[in-house]
Scaffold this motif. Structure first.
Motif, short mmCIF file in Angstrom:
data_model
loop_
_atom_site.label_atom_id
_atom_site.label_comp_id
_atom_site.label_asym_id
_atom_site.label_seq_id
_atom_site.Cartn_x
_atom_site.Cartn_y
_atom_site.Cartn_z
N PRO B 196 0.89 -1.40 -0.01
CA PRO B 196 0.08 0.02 0.13
C PRO B 196 0.73 1.27 -0.05
O PRO B 196 1.87 1.20 0.62
N ILE B 197 0.30 2.20 -0.61
CA ILE B 197 0.91 3.53 -0.68
C ILE B 197 0.71 4.27 0.56
O ILE B 197 1.68 5.09 1.07
N PHE B 198 -0.24 4.30 1.00
CA PHE B 198 -0.70 4.50 2.57
C PHE B 198 -1.14 3.33 3.52
O PHE B 198 -1.99 2.73 2.97
N GLY B 199 -0.50 3.40 4.81
CA GLY B 199 -1.27 2.38 5.70
C GLY B 199 -2.50 2.95 6.12
O GLY B 199 -2.74 4.22 5.97
N LYS B 200 -3.52 1.80 6.54
CA LYS B 200 -4.88 2.43 6.76
C LYS B 200 -4.44 3.38 7.91
O LYS B 200 -5.46 4.44 8.23
N ALA B 201 -3.57 3.14 8.75
CA ALA B 201 -3.49 3.81 10.11
C ALA B 201 -2.23 4.86 9.97
O ALA B 201 -1.68 5.15 10.95
N ASP B 261 -3.42 -3.86 9.84
CA ASP B 261 -3.56 -3.61 8.37
C ASP B 261 -2.87 -4.78 7.68
O ASP B 261 -1.72 -4.67 7.37
N PRO B 262 -3.52 -5.57 7.36
CA PRO B 262 -3.09 -6.96 6.78
C PRO B 262 -2.36 -6.56 5.53
O PRO B 262 -1.60 -7.54 4.87
N ALA B 263 -2.68 -5.46 4.79
CA ALA B 263 -2.06 -5.15 3.47
C ALA B 263 -0.55 -4.85 3.49
O ALA B 263 0.20 -5.12 2.78
N LEU B 264 -0.14 -4.34 5.01
CA LEU B 264 1.36 -3.98 5.16
C LEU B 264 2.00 -5.44 5.21
O LEU B 264 1.63 -6.34 6.08
N PHE B 265 3.14 -5.69 4.83
CA PHE B 265 3.99 -6.83 5.10
C PHE B 265 5.43 -6.55 5.13
O PHE B 265 5.77 -5.20 4.73
N ALA B 266 6.14 -7.32 5.79
CA ALA B 266 7.44 -7.00 5.85
C ALA B 266 8.20 -7.30 4.63
O ALA B 266 8.04 -7.88 3.47
N TYR B 267 9.40 -6.58 4.34
CA TYR B 267 10.09 -6.21 3.14
C TYR B 267 11.70 -5.80 3.51
O TYR B 267 11.73 -5.56 4.59
N ARG B 268 12.48 -5.94 2.50
CA ARG B 268 13.74 -5.44 2.76
C ARG B 268 14.41 -4.64 1.73
O ARG B 268 14.04 -4.89 0.47
#
Lengths: 471, 369
Positions: B196-201, B261-268
């Motif tokens: 997501p470009i914006f997190g819900k929160a 916010d399930p759309a956010l995930f870990a990345y590197r």
């Protein structure tokens, strides 16, 4: 100090609750008096001195009156002194403002307003003092035989600031002879907690909602018709839960110490007429107005026309007592008009279609609160225009927190509606006796748990005003 | 007296005394509340007559009653869970998406500064570009606006279709004048992204969006200046924990548990091409740069001599504490910079440049003999 302030709940209440238990019976009055003085001393100290001084003078005058051959003369002085103090603090600037407006066109010529602060509870203190003097004059009761008894009657903190207005004969015997029991402490706490819950979960939320609607409207002068109605209805719910919660807390605190403070509300929004409303709303003020003003004026003994005149005068003064502003006078007049109409025909009609008249009375009361709420006459007129000018469904309050406000508003209305069921009145009081009853303790547990949540709301800093502190 | 009554009174007495005893003993320290609160104003000249002492004790107790932070979070959580109510000031939520309150109610049409003013600003920027030379390009970066991104989810009263907005006018005029314009508001809405470009929160673009945007800026610069500044890659599914900045509004709401916010995930983030050359930039930006300034992204893309002039008021170099912006120092450093980046959120466009443009023109003007 507010009953729902952190300082009261965290420091004052625990000391009071424990103090009642550990103070010997013969020192109880001294303890209660000390707590009352401390409670009032939490405001500016000069007002405590004023209250003590006036109380000493009142006590002396009433003692003299009781022994005098011409008690009426002393009664007049007694009433004049008390009213003069009330008039000075509460109405001086009102009269100056109106004097200026009537006589001068140039503001440069205006008489300056006085820098006066209204002593907390002065209106209630004055009325309670008057009932004492008048009752002694009427031989309803003998004067207090000790100054500290009189002082406790006047200054007892649960009812000092915003009533209920207690007449001396109602509690004189309790000052000298009252029992103490653990049951009373629990019953008192239960009633107090119920008041806190009503105040925090409904009255405070309605107060916050009104502010949010005004912010939603960008604090515009003219607002959406639905929002204007929402404000009127929220205020209707707020003022009832605010004031009746205060009375519940006062009654509960009195009960803890073994006092039976009279009830002040009896489901007023279910009234079928305005006359009935005044038998159910702020009952102790209604009693005062009837017994110390309406009946002495002549009541219904001097013909119908004069009776109507007296009714109008009493309610005009009742409005004025609520505040030094024309909106309160108008509010009193509105109620006076409907009291007269009740006697002419509305009361008879209301017996035929009670439900319709309940709704009609509620409608009148809601409109009355619009008068009551808005001291600015221009804004008040605008609010009525907004209410009766339909703006459609678009644009009314749809804030993110609307669900919460509507839910609490609904809860308030349900609470009011449930008043129809007599059986539910038992929730207002608990009886603890030697038999262990699950239902009783269950109720205490429910109210106690809600009290903890309400406490967390207060600690978190929710909006927490008390409307009747202003009067 | 019956036992059950005696014990009940004893229990109640203890319960009533508990808050006072805990406030006095403070057995455990609780984590304080997030966010800024107005300072408590105590009476300066308290006495008993003006009730100053009493009020000060009231205020002290209100602030220091034991467990205030926990009780506040409890209240917030109950009200949010049951009714979706948010108690934090200036935070608005709709359909589970949080906004700074000014964001959705911000009236883009109402805040339009007018074509004339936009032209004047553009002329000034052209003059500044001319003074500092074309080899230090000024990049005009528009950050994405959350209420544009979630436009479908917002009620109609928060939407505008007008062309008279700062964003549209600045973009039009800047492009006409041949400025370097990077409009990430349009860019992020035109494409689909995994993350997501914006997190819900969250209040700003996510760290992911920010990383993507700054990598694009470097790519643009490399193309423009024929350079090979370091770029980055975003590796999905790696172990980097979620950045609190992606949910900062949720934290500011002081819940016991912020909504997931399930759309956010870990990345590197990892270097794409490590030439060791990094951009030395002067960044004049609002808080949209926070997602870079305080994260591993900045050292991966920007030279340590890059400077972040926050609202052209406070300079942050690296992670140092801010110092006051010094326009003369900037003028001295100017030849060393590879570029100037102006970065604005849409809401801040009415204050384009944060009053830096005229100051920089003055400070970088050639000295007349």
């Amino acid at each position: 100090m507010l009953f729902t302030s952190v300082i009261f709940l965290v420091i004052f209440l625990p000391i009071y609750f424990l103090g009642i238990q550990i103070t010997p019976k013969n020192k109880q009055n001294a303890f209660l008096l000390a707590m009352s003085l401390l409670f009032y001393a939490w405001g500016p100290l000069q007002f405590l001195l004023l209250l003590l001084g006036v109380s000493l003078l009142n006590y002396y005058l009433v003692q003299r009156m009781d022994q005098s051959q011409q008690p009426k003369k002393i009664l007049r002085i007694f009433i004049a002194v008390n009213l003069a103090i009330l008039l000075y603090f509460k109405y001086t600037n009102f009269f100056i403002d109106n004097f200026n407006a009537a006589l001068f066109s140039d503001p440069a010529d205006y008489l300056p307003a006085l820098d006066l602060i209204l002593p907390l509870g002065i209106s209630f203190f004055t009325f309670q003092s008057i009932t004492y003097g008048v009752d002694v004059y009427r031989k309803v009761n003998a004067p207090a035989n000790q100054f500290n008894h009189y002082l406790l009657y006047i200054l007892f903190f649960p009812q000092l600031i915003a009533g209920p207005i207690v007449q001396y004969h109602q509690i004189s015997h309790q000052i000298t002879q009252r029992g103490y029991s653990s049951g009373q402490l629990l019953e008192g706490f239960y009633r107090f907690a119920l008041g806190v819950i009503k105040k925090v979960f409904i009255a405070n939320v309605m107060a916050e909602w009104i502010v949010e609607i005004e912010i939603w409207e960008g604090n515009q002068f003219s607002i959406h018709s639905i929002n204007a109605w929402l404000i009127a209805l929220a205020y209707t719910v707020e003022i009832y839960f605010d004031f009746s919660a205060y009375s519940d807390m006062a009654i509960g605190l009195g009960k803890m110490a073994g006092f039976d403070i009279p009830e002040n509300f009896d489901r007023p929004y279910l009234s079928k007429t305005i006359t009935e409303f005044w038998r159910r709303w702020h009952m102790t003020l209604g009693d005062f107005m009837k017994n110390y003003l309406y009946i002495p004026l002549g009541g219904n003994r001097k013909g119908k026309v004069k009776m109507y005149l007296f009714l109008m005068l009493v309610f005009l003064l009742s409005g004025f007592w609520h505040g030094a502003s024309w909106n309160f006078v108008l509010w009193g007049v509105l109620h006076g008009v409907f009291l007269i109409l009740d006697r002419l025909f509305l009361m008879k009609w209301s017996l035929k279609v009670p439900l319709l008249f309940q709704l009609l009375t509620f409608f009148i009361v809601v409109n009355g609160w619009v008068l009551f709420q808005n001291e600015d006459m221009t804004l008040m007129t605008q609010r009525f225009q907004d209410m009766y000018h339909w703006d459609g469904w678009e644009g009314f309050f749809q804030h993110q927190n609307a669900t919460y406000y509507f839910a609490m508003f609904g809860l308030g209305l349900i609470w009011i509606f449930l008043g129809r069921f007599e059986g539910l009145k038992s929730w207002y009081s608990l009886q603890f006796d030697s038999t262990f009853r699950f239902a009783t303790y269950g109720k205490l547990l429910v109210i106690g748990s809600c009290f903890i949540v309400a406490f967390s709301y207060l600690v978190a800093g929710d909006v927490n005003p008390f409307i009747y502190f202003n009067f | 007296m019956q036992k059950h009554l005696r014990y009940s009174v004893l229990f109640l007495t203890l319960a009533l005394w508990t808050p006072l005893l805990l406030t006095w003993l403070k057995p455990i320290e609780f984590i304080p509340l997030n966010g800024a609160f107005p300072p408590v104003s105590y009476e300066k000249h308290p006495n008993l007559w003006n009730a100053g002492y009493q009020k000060n004790i009231d205020k002290y107790l209100e602030e220091n009653v034991y467990g205030k932070s926990v009780l506040t979070k409890l209240r917030n959580q109950i009200q949010f869970k049951l009714f979706g109510k948010i108690n934090a000031k200036d935070i608005y939520a709709f359909d589970g998406i949080f906004y700074r309150f000014y964001s959705p109610v911000f009236n883009e049409e109402g805040n339009f500064i007018g074509k004339q003013k936009v032209d004047l600003i553009a002329d000034s920027l052209a003059q500044l570009q001319q003074q500092i030379g074309a080899n230090i390009p000024i990049l005009h970066v528009f950050g994405p606006e959350k209420s544009h991104y979630f436009t479908k989810e917002l009620p109609s009263r928060f939407k505008t279709k007008s062309d008279s907005t700062n964003l549209k006018q600045f973009k039009k005029v800047f492009q006409q004048k041949g400025f370097h314009v990077l409009d990430f508001d349009a860019y992020f809405r035109s494409k689909k992204f995994d993350y997501p470009i914006f997190g819900k929160a969250g209040i700003h673009w996510t760290n992911y969006a920010s990383a993507h945007a700054f990598d694009s800026i470097i790519a643009y610069l490399n193309q423009l200046k024929q350079t090979s500044f370091d770029r980055i890659e975003i590796e999905k599914g790696a172990s980097t924990p979620l950045d609190p900045l992606d949910q900062d509004l949720g934290y500011l709401c002081n819940f016991i548990q912020i909504p997931s916010d399930p759309a956010l995930f870990a990345y590197r983030l990892k270097p794409k091409r490590n030439t060791g050359k990094k951009v030395k930039a002067l960044i004049i930006a609002d808080s949209y740069f926070h997602t870079c300034a305080w994260t591993p992204l900045k050292p991966m893309l920007f030279d340590e001599k890059s400077n972040f002039e926050y609202y052209f008021n406070t300079r942050y170099s690296g992670v140092n504490q801010g110092v006051k912006t010094d326009v003369h120092k900037i003028a001295q450093e100017m030849p060393d910079y590879d570029c100037i980046i102006y970065l604005h959120g849409v809401i801040n466009l009415e204050n384009y440049g944060f009053r830096s443009i005229s100051k920089l023109i003055k400070a970088t003007a050639p000295v007349k003999n």
